[in-house]
Enzyme design. Structure first.
Site, PDB file in Angstrom:
ATOM      1  N   SER A   1       0.862  -1.172   0.000  1.00  0.00           N
ATOM      2  CA  SER A   1       0.000   0.000   0.000  1.00  0.00           C
ATOM      3  C   SER A   1       0.900   1.223   0.000  1.00  0.00           C
ATOM      4  O   SER A   1       2.077   1.141   0.355  1.00  0.00           O
ATOM      5  CB  SER A   1      -0.939  -0.004   1.211  1.00  0.00           C
TER       6      SER A   1
ATOM      7  N   GLU B   1       1.302   5.636   0.675  1.00  0.00           N
ATOM      8  CA  GLU B   1       0.774   6.837   1.319  1.00  0.00           C
ATOM      9  C   GLU B   1       1.205   8.084   0.558  1.00  0.00           C
ATOM     10  O   GLU B   1       2.359   8.203   0.150  1.00  0.00           O
ATOM     11  CB  GLU B   1       1.267   6.927   2.759  1.00  0.00           C
TER      12      GLU B   1
ATOM     13  N   ASP C   1      -1.889  15.374  15.838  1.00  0.00           N
ATOM     14  CA  ASP C   1      -0.942  16.098  16.691  1.00  0.00           C
ATOM     15  C   ASP C   1      -1.655  17.203  17.468  1.00  0.00           C
ATOM     16  O   ASP C   1      -2.395  18.004  16.883  1.00  0.00           O
ATOM     17  CB  ASP C   1       0.169  16.710  15.841  1.00  0.00           C
TER      18      ASP C   1
ATOM     19  N   PHE D   1      13.278  15.001  10.965  1.00  0.00           N
ATOM     20  CA  PHE D   1      11.956  14.423  11.195  1.00  0.00           C
ATOM     21  C   PHE D   1      12.024  13.281  12.208  1.00  0.00           C
ATOM     22  O   PHE D   1      11.156  13.145  13.066  1.00  0.00           O
ATOM     23  CB  PHE D   1      11.372  13.930   9.873  1.00  0.00           C
TER      24      PHE D   1
ATOM     25  N   HIS E   1       3.738  -1.100   3.803  1.00  0.00           N
ATOM     26  CA  HIS E   1       3.138   0.207   3.529  1.00  0.00           C
ATOM     27  C   HIS E   1       4.262   1.203   3.260  1.00  0.00           C
ATOM     28  O   HIS E   1       5.157   1.373   4.102  1.00  0.00           O
ATOM     29  CB  HIS E   1       2.310   0.663   4.729  1.00  0.00           C
TER      30      HIS E   1
END
Length: 302
Positions: free
Chosen positions: A33, A35, A127, A230, A280
């Protein structure tokens, strides 16, 4: 022939050899999959749709689209999800957070998705904006709400290295278990860079009685400096050997891409050998690295 051209041919040959070796090591069929995130400009939108078009040929189980905690981004996510569904026929799963919407609004969104043949959702808390109080709902509550509105296929988040806000590892596992008990169909993990990190986490989930599928989230790294920043915000450990691999590549995107693809290929190979069948990919709206890694998994355009 210039030295640069020779170098490109050398790296391309190395990458092809790595691909062929990894394909030979894959022992079972796998599912993938992808994103994406909502584009902010017309140029970014073109990149997004080029990526969707290319990755569609690999017949992913579903594709997801993120959004931030504000209604403008949320509306773009809704529109993109509906476009993906209507234009490509793929299963499209919007991210939905409960941090910035009331229960009534969330139910309205869920009903709108259901009426538009969107039956898959990635349910997240979201968040918390700095300085704001704790939210009125959490991801477990959102899963329950969605199941009340329809038999949605629900993905939730899992954190192999613990959620940054979790007080301890046990609390994090308890939260994940509660999401499955509320009706989640699978959990998609935060990205990681050591296969053992995911496998140890999977073992802990089993010991806690968590029987739902945990799908590893794979982030092919093309911009290493951005990754380091990140990762610091998301409690993801970047191993020392990665720092060494990317040294001297600041102005060499081709080498960075090859390194990123090779790292991800090695991880999926190890995970597949340990029984993982679904992956993913966090594409960052670009198809090249994810497509190459899927090639290493034996997936071909259809």
């Amino acid at each position: 022939m210039t030295n640069e051209t020779l170098q490109q041919k050398y790296f391309s040959a190395q990458c092809l050899a790595q691909l062929n070796e990894n394909i030979a090591d894959i022992k079972s069929e796998v599912g993938v999959s992808f994103e994406f995130f909502p584009p902010a400009t017309s140029a970014m939108e073109e990149t997004l749709w080029n990526s969707i078009t290319r990755l569609k040929t690999l017949e992913p189980k579903f594709v997801s689209v993120t959004y931030g905690a504000n209604s403008g981004t949320r509306d773009r996510t809704h529109d993109i999800i509906k476009d993906i569904r209507s234009k490509t026929g793929m299963v499209a799963a919007p991210h939905l957070t409960c941090i910035d919407a009331s229960e009534t609004e969330l139910r309205q969104i869920a009903r709108d998705y259901w009426e538009n043949d969107i039956r898959s959702i990635v349910a997240l808390r979201g968040d918390i904006p700095e300085g704001e109080a704790n939210p009125h709902m959490y991801s477990t509550d959102l899963v329950k709400l969605l199941k009340e509105e329809g038999d949605f296929d629900i993905s939730v988040a899992a954190y192999p290295e613990k959620h940054p806000e979790a007080p301890n590892e046990q609390f994090d596992l308890d939260v994940l278990k509660s999401k499955f008990e509320a009706g989640a169909n699978r959990a998609i993990s935060q990205f990681f860079f050591d296969a053992e990190t995911f496998l140890r986490f999977r073992d802990k989930c089993i010991k806690q009685g968590i029987e739902g599928e945990i799908v590893p989230g794979i982030l092919p790294v093309s911009n290493y400096k951005t990754l380091v920043k990140f990762a610091g915000l998301t409690n993801v450990h970047v191993p020392d050997w990665m720092h060494k691999l990317y040294q001297g590549t600041d102005n060499d995107p081709m080498t960075r891409n090859l390194i990123g693809a090779t790292i991800a290929m090695d991880m999926v190979k190890v995970l597949n050998q340990e029984g993982v069948k679904d992956f993913h990919f966090y594409t960052l709206n670009r198809s090249d690295l994810s497509y190459a890694i899927c090639h290493s998994l034996g997936l071909r355009p259809r």
